[in-house]
Structure formats: structure tokens, C-alpha cells
Design a protein around this motif. Structure first.
Motif, PDB file in Angstrom:
ATOM      1  N   ASP A 147      37.731  37.434  35.479  1.00  0.00           N
ATOM      2  CA  ASP A 147      37.474  38.816  35.879  1.00  0.00           C
ATOM      3  C   ASP A 147      38.192  39.098  37.200  1.00  0.00           C
ATOM      4  O   ASP A 147      38.206  38.246  38.098  1.00  0.00           O
ATOM      5  N   VAL A 148      38.771  40.294  37.314  1.00  0.00           N
ATOM      6  CA  VAL A 148      39.502  40.645  38.526  1.00  0.00           C
ATOM      7  C   VAL A 148      39.197  42.085  38.926  1.00  0.00           C
ATOM      8  O   VAL A 148      38.782  42.907  38.105  1.00  0.00           O
ATOM      9  N   THR A 149      39.419  42.381  40.196  1.00  0.00           N
ATOM     10  CA  THR A 149      39.468  43.747  40.704  1.00  0.00           C
ATOM     11  C   THR A 149      40.907  44.021  41.116  1.00  0.00           C
ATOM     12  O   THR A 149      41.468  43.296  41.949  1.00  0.00           O
ATOM     13  N   ASP A 150      41.499  45.031  40.500  1.00  0.00           N
ATOM     14  CA  ASP A 150      42.923  45.357  40.677  1.00  0.00           C
ATOM     15  C   ASP A 150      43.004  46.726  41.332  1.00  0.00           C
ATOM     16  O   ASP A 150      42.576  47.730  40.754  1.00  0.00           O
ATOM     17  N   SER A 151      43.542  46.784  42.564  1.00  0.00           N
ATOM     18  CA  SER A 151      43.568  48.023  43.334  1.00  0.00           C
ATOM     19  C   SER A 151      44.986  48.319  43.805  1.00  0.00           C
ATOM     20  O   SER A 151      45.782  47.411  44.049  1.00  0.00           O
ATOM     21  N   GLY A 152      45.282  49.622  43.962  1.00  0.00           N
ATOM     22  CA  GLY A 152      46.579  50.014  44.490  1.00  0.00           C
ATOM     23  C   GLY A 152      47.611  50.232  43.395  1.00  0.00           C
ATOM     24  O   GLY A 152      47.360  49.962  42.216  1.00  0.00           O
ATOM     25  N   PRO A 153      48.797  50.716  43.788  1.00  0.00           N
ATOM     26  CA  PRO A 153      49.846  51.026  42.805  1.00  0.00           C
ATOM     27  C   PRO A 153      50.367  49.774  42.114  1.00  0.00           C
ATOM     28  O   PRO A 153      50.613  48.754  42.758  1.00  0.00           O
ATOM     29  N   SER A 154      50.549  49.831  40.807  1.00  0.00           N
ATOM     30  CA  SER A 154      50.945  48.659  40.023  1.00  0.00           C
ATOM     31  C   SER A 154      52.351  48.183  40.340  1.00  0.00           C
ATOM     32  O   SER A 154      52.688  47.030  40.064  1.00  0.00           O
ATOM     33  N   ASP A 155      53.191  49.063  40.909  1.00  0.00           N
ATOM     34  CA  ASP A 155      54.571  48.674  41.199  1.00  0.00           C
ATOM     35  C   ASP A 155      54.779  48.274  42.663  1.00  0.00           C
ATOM     36  O   ASP A 155      55.903  48.038  43.099  1.00  0.00           O
ATOM     37  N   ALA A 156      53.692  48.165  43.431  1.00  0.00           N
ATOM     38  CA  ALA A 156      53.797  47.784  44.846  1.00  0.00           C
ATOM     39  C   ALA A 156      53.812  46.265  44.980  1.00  0.00           C
ATOM     40  O   ALA A 156      53.425  45.535  44.051  1.00  0.00           O
ATOM     41  N   PRO A 157      54.281  45.731  46.114  1.00  0.00           N
ATOM     42  CA  PRO A 157      54.198  44.284  46.347  1.00  0.00           C
ATOM     43  C   PRO A 157      52.767  43.796  46.186  1.00  0.00           C
ATOM     44  O   PRO A 157      51.815  44.472  46.583  1.00  0.00           O
TER      45      PRO A 157
ATOM     46  N   VAL B 243      45.438  48.265  50.643  1.00  0.00           N
ATOM     47  CA  VAL B 243      45.934  49.294  49.725  1.00  0.00           C
ATOM     48  C   VAL B 243      46.471  50.485  50.505  1.00  0.00           C
ATOM     49  O   VAL B 243      47.531  51.041  50.171  1.00  0.00           O
ATOM     50  N   ASP B 244      45.770  50.892  51.563  1.00  0.00           N
ATOM     51  CA  ASP B 244      46.235  52.011  52.390  1.00  0.00           C
ATOM     52  C   ASP B 244      47.581  51.719  53.031  1.00  0.00           C
ATOM     53  O   ASP B 244      48.336  52.653  53.346  1.00  0.00           O
ATOM     54  N   ALA B 245      47.896  50.436  53.213  1.00  0.00           N
ATOM     55  CA  ALA B 245      49.185  50.048  53.792  1.00  0.00           C
ATOM     56  C   ALA B 245      50.278  49.989  52.743  1.00  0.00           C
ATOM     57  O   ALA B 245      51.441  49.690  53.076  1.00  0.00           O
ATOM     58  N   GLY B 246      49.940  50.248  51.464  1.00  0.00           N
ATOM     59  CA  GLY B 246      50.964  50.359  50.431  1.00  0.00           C
ATOM     60  C   GLY B 246      51.102  49.181  49.497  1.00  0.00           C
ATOM     61  O   GLY B 246      52.140  49.035  48.849  1.00  0.00           O
ATOM     62  N   TYR B 247      50.054  48.377  49.359  1.00  0.00           N
ATOM     63  CA  TYR B 247      50.155  47.168  48.542  1.00  0.00           C
ATOM     64  C   TYR B 247      49.220  47.231  47.335  1.00  0.00           C
ATOM     65  O   TYR B 247      48.189  47.920  47.348  1.00  0.00           O
ATOM     66  N   ARG B 248      49.623  46.500  46.290  1.00  0.00           N
ATOM     67  CA  ARG B 248      48.734  46.243  45.167  1.00  0.00           C
ATOM     68  C   ARG B 248      47.913  45.007  45.509  1.00  0.00           C
ATOM     69  O   ARG B 248      48.468  43.983  45.942  1.00  0.00           O
ATOM     70  N   VAL B 249      46.605  45.076  45.322  1.00  0.00           N
ATOM     71  CA  VAL B 249      45.705  44.004  45.725  1.00  0.00           C
ATOM     72  C   VAL B 249      44.858  43.581  44.530  1.00  0.00           C
ATOM     73  O   VAL B 249      44.165  44.417  43.931  1.00  0.00           O
ATOM     74  N   ILE B 250      44.905  42.301  44.180  1.00  0.00           N
ATOM     75  CA  ILE B 250      44.084  41.771  43.091  1.00  0.00           C
ATOM     76  C   ILE B 250      43.191  40.671  43.639  1.00  0.00           C
ATOM     77  O   ILE B 250      43.668  39.726  44.274  1.00  0.00           O
ATOM     78  N   ALA B 251      41.892  40.823  43.380  1.00  0.00           N
ATOM     79  CA  ALA B 251      40.914  39.816  43.792  1.00  0.00           C
ATOM     80  C   ALA B 251      40.212  39.291  42.543  1.00  0.00           C
ATOM     81  O   ALA B 251      39.480  40.046  41.889  1.00  0.00           O
ATOM     82  N   PRO B 252      40.418  38.023  42.173  1.00  0.00           N
ATOM     83  CA  PRO B 252      39.741  37.470  41.000  1.00  0.00           C
ATOM     84  C   PRO B 252      38.425  36.795  41.361  1.00  0.00           C
ATOM     85  O   PRO B 252      38.225  36.343  42.489  1.00  0.00           O
ATOM     86  N   ASP B 253      37.525  36.740  40.395  1.00  0.00           N
ATOM     87  CA  ASP B 253      36.462  35.745  40.428  1.00  0.00           C
ATOM     88  C   ASP B 253      37.093  34.455  39.902  1.00  0.00           C
ATOM     89  O   ASP B 253      37.550  34.406  38.758  1.00  0.00           O
ATOM     90  N   GLN B 254      37.105  33.436  40.718  1.00  0.00           N
ATOM     91  CA  GLN B 254      37.866  32.245  40.372  1.00  0.00           C
ATOM     92  C   GLN B 254      37.134  31.362  39.361  1.00  0.00           C
ATOM     93  O   GLN B 254      36.031  31.668  38.892  1.00  0.00           O
ATOM     94  N   ARG B 255      37.775  30.266  39.013  1.00  0.00           N
ATOM     95  CA  ARG B 255      37.221  29.312  38.059  1.00  0.00           C
ATOM     96  C   ARG B 255      35.829  28.861  38.532  1.00  0.00           C
ATOM     97  O   ARG B 255      35.633  28.498  39.688  1.00  0.00           O
ATOM     98  N   GLY B 256      34.880  28.892  37.594  1.00  0.00           N
ATOM     99  CA  GLY B 256      33.507  28.557  37.938  1.00  0.00           C
ATOM    100  C   GLY B 256      32.680  29.758  38.337  1.00  0.00           C
ATOM    101  O   GLY B 256      31.437  29.677  38.378  1.00  0.00           O
ATOM    102  N   TYR B 257      33.325  30.879  38.625  1.00  0.00           N
ATOM    103  CA  TYR B 257      32.645  32.105  39.018  1.00  0.00           C
ATOM    104  C   TYR B 257      32.732  33.166  37.921  1.00  0.00           C
ATOM    105  O   TYR B 257      31.780  33.896  37.699  1.00  0.00           O
TER     106      TYR B 257
END
Length: 288
Positions: free
Chosen positions: A12-22, A45-59
Motif C-alpha cells: 500500500d502506498v500514498t502517492d502525492s504530487g504531479p506524476s511527471d515530477a522528480p 509536494v509544494d516544492a514541485g516533487y512527486r512523493v510516494i510513501a509506502p507501508d513497507q514489508r511487514g506493514y
């Protein structure tokens, strides 16, 4: 993107910001989850980046293997490489706190070609940590790891301390409660504790007489890290001391910055989000 797959595992992940950004990938620690980054993500994200935060293995419920040997750093790092692939990126800036920071060191060591920059919060280089265990009181700070090896007892021992443990070590009651709700049963802690148990199993294998060990992979070869890297450490961290923090610089040959956050404790993403975001952006933007 809400999930991604690696083999039979679904994260599971949270994906924020524009998909074509670094891309910036944020890796949580123990006992936390991707909620750790709720205050940091908007600033990135406000600085212009795409940010993905996963729940890692075991979570992530769909990525919780039962074997205690299923959580070595080599596999945890490969989970992140699969995430970068799923996001459609060639490289990513990676940031990790606590155990997530240990994954950051592994990524910078073993997958330098996929890592644009790395920022670790709280967590020293693993060899610096081992050195500090022998030369400082770090062994006292880390003594809880022995208890974590005991199935059933460890899960219940941690559960009894929530949410008070977070608050006593500097987290707000509101943030502490969301983790207490997340880890509300002994079973919910077995996957997270697998990280500690797999670490112990790996150390036992490393202590065996010299021979070619199948699956040793990148963890058997350690040179100095060349990836541009920052290490952010709170001067009042209850779990990880100054000796290991300062020693970590010896294992990096590329661009490196050690950032002390005066008066900060261990829970940097939740308590010191502006300082964390500033450090991450400074490192990321230094590579552009």
C-alpha cells in the motif's frame, strides 16, 4: 497509484504530487507506517516533487511474509527498487527514518545507479552502529533488540507500552494515538518485529566459518558510499547516540552533510517536519 506489486507481495502506498515530477520516496521506521510522513509530504509536494510513501514489508497487509528470515535489508531495498519501477521512474531521491534509514544506507550501497540522492533520519551507517556498540553506551540504547527476538512475548510487551511510549519519547498525543490504533493487536506487530528478527538471523549467518554463502549478495560487499547523502540527527535521540552518528561520515566518499537538529528527539518526521523537509530539499536540489 495506491498499491504496487513485487512478486506475490502487494504494498500500500500514498502517492502525492504531479506524476511527471522528480520522485521522492519516503520510508517509515518502527513502530510507524506511512502516516509518519503526513506533515513532511505537503512541504515536498509544494516544492514541485512527486512523493510516494509506502507501508513497507511487514506493514502492508498484502506484504507480510511469516518467516523471520524474510526481512533482510537486501530484500527490503529491492522492495523500494520495485516501487521506483512501478512509478515509472529511472531514479528516485530516497528518504528514510529509523529502520527506513537502514534501508536508505542499503539502497545507497547496493543500488547507487537508481538513487539520485539519499537522506537518512536518525539512523547511522550499520558499521558505525556496530562500532558504537563496542565503544560507547549504544549497546544500552539498543538492548531492547534482544527482547524483540522472542515471539509472542515481544508483541505483547510492545503493545502494552502503546501509546505511552511515543508520548514519553517526544511525540504528540495525537500522533501517538494514530499509531496505537494502527498497532492494536499482537498480530499487527509481528511483521514489524520481523525486521529485528531477520537482522539477528543474518548476523548469525555472517558469523559462520568462511565459505561462499548463497544469497549474500550486495550485503557481503561494502565500499564507501558515493551517492549524494545527508544524515539528519536529533541531539536528544533516545535510541541512537552521537558516537554512531558522527562515525557514519567515515563510510561515505560522495557529497555528504551531517545535520544536527538541536533539541530534537527520535521522531523527526512527526515532530520536526519543517527541518526534515528543508534538509531533504537541500539535498535533492543540490543534485539538479
Amino acid at each position: 497509484m495506491q498499491t504496487y506489486r513485487r512478486g506475490q507481495l502487494t504494498f500500500d502506498v500514498t502517492d502525492s504530487g504531479p506524476s511527471d515530477a522528480p520522485l521522492i520516496v519516503l520510508l517509515h521506521g518502527f513502530p510507524q507506517d506511512r502516516q509518519a510522513w503526513q506533515k513532511v509530504t505537503p512541504l515536498l509536494v509544494d516544492a514541485g516533487y512527486r512523493v510516494i510513501a509506502p507501508d513497507q514489508r511487514g506493514y502492508s497487509p498484502g506484504a507480510t511474509p511469516k518467516k523471520r528470515t524474510a526481512y533482510p535489508l537486501s530484500q527490503l531495498a529491492q522492495d523500494v527498487i520495485s516501487l521506483i519501477d512501478a512509478a515509472g521512474a529511472d531514479t528516485a531521491h530516497v528518504v528514510g527514518h529509523d529502520w527506513g534509514g537502514a534501508v536508505i544506507w542499503q539502497l545507497a550501497q547496493a543500488h547507487a545507479d537508481r538513487i539520485a540522492s539519499a537522506t537518512t533520519l536518525s539512523t547511522p551507517h550499520p558499521e558505525a552502529l556496530l562500532w558504537a556498540m563496542r565503544h560507547s553506551d549504544q549497546w544500552r540504547k539498543s538492548s531492547y533488540m534482544a527482547l524483540f527476538q522472542v515471539p509472542w512475548i515481544a508483541e505483547r510487551g510492545v503493545l502494552r507500552q502503546l501509546p505511552e511510549m511515543y508520548v514519553k519519547t517526544g511525540m504528540s498525543p495525537e500522533d501517538a494515538q494514530k499509531y496505537a490504533d494502527r498497532f492494536s493487536t499482537p498480530q499487527s506487530l509481528t511483521g514489524p518485529l520481523g525486521w529485528y528478527r531477520s537482522m539477528a538471523a543474518g548476523q548469525l549467518r555472517a558469523a559462520l566459518p568462511r565459505r561462499k554463502r548463497a544469497g549474500a549478495g550486495h550485503e557481503a560487499k561494502r565500499g564507501k558510499i558515493t551517492v549524494p547523502m545527508s544524515y539528519v540527527w536529533g541531539t536528544r535521540d533516545f535510541a541512537l547516540g552521537r558516537e554512531a552518528a558522527e562515525k557514519s561520515a567515515e563510510f561515505v566518499s560522495g557529497p555528504y552533510e551531517f545535520i544536527e537538529v538541536e533539541g530534537a528527539g527520535h521522531w523527526l518526521p512527526e515532530v520536526n517536519a519543517p527541518e526534515v523537509a528543508e534538509a531533504v530539499l537541500r539535498r535533492v536540489q543540490s543534485t539538479e
